[in-house]
Design a protein around this motif. Structure first.
Motif: not given
Length: 170
Positions: A66-72, A92-93, A119-122
């Motif tokens: 729950p503490g993680a910060r996630i973009g759009k 984001d993205d 815009r990172v892909l993992i």
């Protein structure tokens, strides 16, 4: 939520409809639950936040602290086995495939998880560990283990298999 569904439709050619994505894809559900858990976490209701996160993990197979910060518009494709740690930050993205870990390397109560740019892909099974930064537009290949910062636009791949020469017949 519709913006997120559009991102899934854009990145996943297997997605046939928004209805299918909404009801059958675990990623959007995990993000929906995370938004609730993150809100609770931010107001200090840690136990309830972790309970919501645990319900989400049980339903989706995706574990997001729950503490993680996630973009759009984060797309978690397939998703089972993904782990996103408490101090992780995702821009984001981004697109994350199944089995990805954004994890820590120590137990001290400090920033110990990665910061992922926009815009990172993992790729599937990649492990990105420690308080490192992954630059915007970077690509991390399947099963890569990343322990050092990654520059913007870089491509990181796992070590390739060594091909041995064919055995000569005598």
């Amino acid at each position: 939520m519709f913006e997120l569904l559009k991102a899934y439709k854009k990145y996943d050619p297997a997605a046939k409809s928004y209805l299918e994505i909404f009801f059958l894809y675990p990623g959007p559900r995990a993000i929906f639950f995370h938004q609730i858990a993150h809100g609770l976490y931010n107001i200090g209701l840690y136990f309830i936040a972790r309970l919501v996160a645990d319900i989400s993990r049980t339903l989706t197979g995706i574990e997001v602290h729950p503490g993680a910060r996630i973009g759009k518009r984060l797309v978690i494709d397939h998703g089972v086995g993904c782990v996103i740690g408490e101090t992780a930050i995702i821009g984001d993205d981004c697109v994350i495939f199944h089995g990805v870990t954004l994890g820590g390397v120590k137990f001290d109560p400090v920033k110990r998880h990665p910061t992922v740019g926009n815009r990172v892909l993992i790729g599937a099974g990649a492990k990105v560990l420690g308080p490192i930064t992954i630059g915007d537009d970077a690509r991390i290949g399947a099963n890569a283990v990343v322990l050092k910062p990654v520059a913007a636009g870089a491509i990181i791949v796992a070590p390739q298999s060594v091909e041995l020469p064919a055995k000569k017949n005598s």
